[in-house]
Design a protein around this motif. Structure first.
Motif, PDB file in Angstrom:
ATOM      1  N   LYS A   2     -23.702  30.438 -19.075  1.00 39.79           N
ATOM      2  CA  LYS A   2     -22.511  29.742 -19.550  1.00 39.79           C
ATOM      3  C   LYS A   2     -22.841  28.700 -20.620  1.00 39.79           C
ATOM      4  O   LYS A   2     -21.956  28.255 -21.354  1.00 39.79           O
ATOM      5  CB  LYS A   2     -21.801  29.078 -18.373  1.00 39.79           C
ATOM      6  CG  LYS A   2     -21.229  30.073 -17.360  1.00 39.79           C
ATOM      7  CD  LYS A   2     -20.497  29.362 -16.241  1.00 39.79           C
ATOM      8  CE  LYS A   2     -19.905  30.352 -15.246  1.00 39.79           C
ATOM      9  NZ  LYS A   2     -19.179  29.669 -14.129  1.00 39.79           N
ATOM     10  N   THR A   3     -24.097  28.276 -20.677  1.00 39.74           N
ATOM     11  CA  THR A   3     -24.528  27.317 -21.690  1.00 39.74           C
ATOM     12  C   THR A   3     -25.833  27.810 -22.306  1.00 39.74           C
ATOM     13  O   THR A   3     -26.570  28.581 -21.687  1.00 39.74           O
ATOM     14  CB  THR A   3     -24.752  25.921 -21.085  1.00 39.74           C
ATOM     15  OG1 THR A   3     -25.763  25.991 -20.065  1.00 39.74           O
ATOM     16  CG2 THR A   3     -23.471  25.383 -20.469  1.00 39.74           C
ATOM     17  N   ILE A   4     -26.149  27.329 -23.496  1.00 41.83           N
ATOM     18  CA  ILE A   4     -27.371  27.761 -24.164  1.00 41.83           C
ATOM     19  C   ILE A   4     -28.241  26.590 -24.601  1.00 41.83           C
ATOM     20  O   ILE A   4     -29.457  26.723 -24.712  1.00 41.83           O
ATOM     21  CB  ILE A   4     -27.050  28.674 -25.368  1.00 41.83           C
ATOM     22  CG1 ILE A   4     -28.299  29.420 -25.821  1.00 41.83           C
ATOM     23  CG2 ILE A   4     -26.428  27.868 -26.506  1.00 41.83           C
ATOM     24  CD1 ILE A   4     -28.886  30.352 -24.788  1.00 41.83           C
ATOM     25  N   LEU A   5     -27.662  25.433 -24.844  1.00 41.54           N
ATOM     26  CA  LEU A   5     -28.461  24.260 -25.210  1.00 41.54           C
ATOM     27  C   LEU A   5     -28.963  23.572 -23.946  1.00 41.54           C
ATOM     28  O   LEU A   5     -28.181  23.294 -23.035  1.00 41.54           O
ATOM     29  CB  LEU A   5     -27.632  23.272 -26.022  1.00 41.54           C
ATOM     30  CG  LEU A   5     -27.685  23.348 -27.552  1.00 41.54           C
ATOM     31  CD1 LEU A   5     -26.944  22.168 -28.145  1.00 41.54           C
ATOM     32  CD2 LEU A   5     -29.112  23.373 -28.064  1.00 41.54           C
ATOM     33  N   THR A   6     -30.258  23.293 -23.901  1.00 34.79           N
ATOM     34  CA  THR A   6     -30.848  22.539 -22.795  1.00 34.79           C
ATOM     35  C   THR A   6     -31.206  21.155 -23.297  1.00 34.79           C
ATOM     36  O   THR A   6     -31.918  21.016 -24.297  1.00 34.79           O
ATOM     37  CB  THR A   6     -32.105  23.244 -22.265  1.00 34.79           C
ATOM     38  OG1 THR A   6     -31.755  24.539 -21.784  1.00 34.79           O
ATOM     39  CG2 THR A   6     -32.734  22.435 -21.133  1.00 34.79           C
ATOM     40  N   PHE A   7     -30.719  20.127 -22.617  1.00 32.93           N
ATOM     41  CA  PHE A   7     -31.009  18.748 -23.008  1.00 32.93           C
ATOM     42  C   PHE A   7     -32.055  18.152 -22.074  1.00 32.93           C
ATOM     43  O   PHE A   7     -32.105  18.484 -20.885  1.00 32.93           O
ATOM     44  CB  PHE A   7     -29.736  17.901 -22.978  1.00 32.93           C
ATOM     45  CG  PHE A   7     -28.727  18.290 -24.020  1.00 32.93           C
ATOM     46  CD1 PHE A   7     -28.705  17.660 -25.251  1.00 32.93           C
ATOM     47  CD2 PHE A   7     -27.808  19.311 -23.783  1.00 32.93           C
ATOM     48  CE1 PHE A   7     -27.775  18.021 -26.215  1.00 32.93           C
ATOM     49  CE2 PHE A   7     -26.881  19.685 -24.742  1.00 32.93           C
ATOM     50  CZ  PHE A   7     -26.865  19.036 -25.966  1.00 32.93           C
ATOM     51  N   ASN A   8     -32.902  17.292 -22.616  1.00 33.26           N
ATOM     52  CA  ASN A   8     -33.897  16.629 -21.786  1.00 33.26           C
ATOM     53  C   ASN A   8     -33.976  15.152 -22.158  1.00 33.26           C
ATOM     54  O   ASN A   8     -33.581  14.758 -23.260  1.00 33.26           O
ATOM     55  CB  ASN A   8     -35.274  17.287 -21.951  1.00 33.26           C
ATOM     56  CG  ASN A   8     -35.927  16.919 -23.272  1.00 33.26           C
ATOM     57  OD1 ASN A   8     -36.538  15.861 -23.414  1.00 33.26           O
ATOM     58  ND2 ASN A   8     -35.789  17.795 -24.273  1.00 33.26           N
ATOM     59  N   GLN A   9     -34.494  14.371 -21.229  1.00 31.90           N
ATOM     60  CA  GLN A   9     -34.671  12.939 -21.449  1.00 31.90           C
ATOM     61  C   GLN A   9     -36.139  12.548 -21.306  1.00 31.90           C
ATOM     62  O   GLN A   9     -36.450  11.387 -21.032  1.00 31.90           O
ATOM     63  CB  GLN A   9     -33.814  12.148 -20.455  1.00 31.90           C
ATOM     64  CG  GLN A   9     -32.315  12.373 -20.652  1.00 31.90           C
ATOM     65  CD  GLN A   9     -31.471  11.570 -19.664  1.00 31.90           C
ATOM     66  OE1 GLN A   9     -31.931  11.192 -18.589  1.00 31.90           O
ATOM     67  NE2 GLN A   9     -30.221  11.304 -20.043  1.00 31.90           N
TER      68      GLN A   9
END
Length: 361
Positions: free
Chosen positions: A58-65
């Motif tokens: 359902k999503t393609i961008l992965t965000f990280n911190q």
């Protein structure tokens, strides 16, 4: 009785497909009399084949911190990687899906054919703020199945259309198949490409990274990128003590001769299941050197096979780490190579509309 050297699995990096023990999954193991008699009874084992399953997230961008890496978002068009690099730090991700970080990681692959469409929807959101998207962080965007699926190319087409900056890391000369897009993105300061070169010995490369492009092809790809004015970077990654570290200076000399003025190095990391897989690989291919290699690895990783802590995981310590660092610095100075701080431009971003038209900011 001397310990028998385990047989090599030809054409693949991992030498087994045992499952992870982190999640209490059952291990797959062959042993006992069957191990000795199976060839006589059944003949040679069937050749390992690569399978690809299409998935539709359902999503393609992965965000990280993560505070110690330079990007905050990434796209992985595939899961698993047929290149089969034995040292790949992404192997443990296959364990999340009840699959082996060993042979499954390089033979049971997943493709996301709807990635570009999902990206377009994400970029169209009113609150989206552009920052460079990293590709090649957890799987190679130019592994062999990209030739069939062309998902990476479709993603780049969306990013060029919307003027969204991208960084690419790969071990494949297939990146040149998208040179037309990369040249146009470079004209708008939207792209930087890094090719990882581990060794200059093609025979060693076949053992370490059996289905990645040959070292010379990667070097030539860097040269083509530089000639086309695409920002290009060489990553000597990973540096494996007593296996590949001898090539550090020669790789830097080779990339400098091809017009590349940006390079970096990363020491071997062995998170989770990668450590036993790498140990197994050493016993198959370099049994006489295995103890020395692992002793040096532990000396730069706080006495362990791996240091998972932020910052220190990216900056090994100890005498050997200092030596590698000094060698790299001196060689870069000798060949006129810098750090390669590529400044990509986020200010040109044009939000796409859901009807396929671009919107002005």
């Amino acid at each position: 009785m001397s310990k028998r050297k385990p047989p090599a699995v030809h054409g693949r990096g991992a030498q087994s497909d045992s499952l992870s023990s982190r999640f209490g999954l059952p291990a797959r193991e062959v042993g006992g009399d069957w191990l000795d008699a199976r060839t006589e009874i059944d003949g040679a084992a069937p050749k390992l084949r690569t399978s690809v399953t299409e998935e539709h997230p359902k999503t393609i961008l992965t965000f990280n911190q993560s505070p110690d890496i330079a990007f905050d978002r990434s796209i992985n068009a595939y899961r698993g990687c047929e290149h089969g690099c034995i040292y790949c730090f992404a192997r443990p991700t296959h364990a999340y899906h009840d699959l082996s970080p060993g042979l499954d990681f390089e033979t049971r692959l997943f493709a996301k054919p709807g990635a570009a469409k999902l990206l377009r929807k994400t970029l169209a959101r009113p609150g989206y703020k552009p920052r460079p998207i990293a590709m090649g962080t957890n799987t190679d965007p130019y592994q062999p199945i990209e030739q069939r699926y062309r998902i990476t190319r479709a993603i780049l087409e969306v990013c060029l259309e919307t003027r969204h900056p991208v960084t690419i890391t790969t071990k494949s000369a297939r990146v040149l198949r998208d040179l037309d897009l990369l040249v146009e993105m470079a004209r708008h300061r939207l792209i930087a490409v890094a090719l990882s070169v581990t060794t200059l010995d093609p025979r060693l490369s076949i053992l370490l990274e059996p289905r990645a492009s040959a070292p010379l092809k990667r070097l030539d790809a860097l040269a083509h990128l530089a000639e086309a004015d695409v920002p290009a970077h060489c990553s000597i990654a990973p540096v494996i003590p007593a296996i590949t570290d001898e090539f550090m200076e020669r790789v830097l000399e080779a990339v400098a001769a091809r017009g590349i003025r940006s390079a970096s190095w990363i020491a071997l990391r062995l998170p989770h299941e990668v450590a036993p897989l790498f140990r197994e690989w050493l016993q198959v291919h370099f049994p006489e050197r295995a103890a020395k290699v692992m002793a040096i690895v532990r000396s730069i990783r706080q006495g362990k096979d791996n240091d998972p802590n932020y910052f220190s995981r990216m900056r090994p310590t100890g005498v050997w780490a200092d030596l590698f660092r000094a060698r790299f610095t001196l060689a870069c100075k000798r060949y006129g190579i810098g750090k390669g701080n590529f400044h990509l431009d986020c200010s040109q971003f044009r939000r796409p509309a859901t009807d396929g038209q671009l919107q002005l900011l």
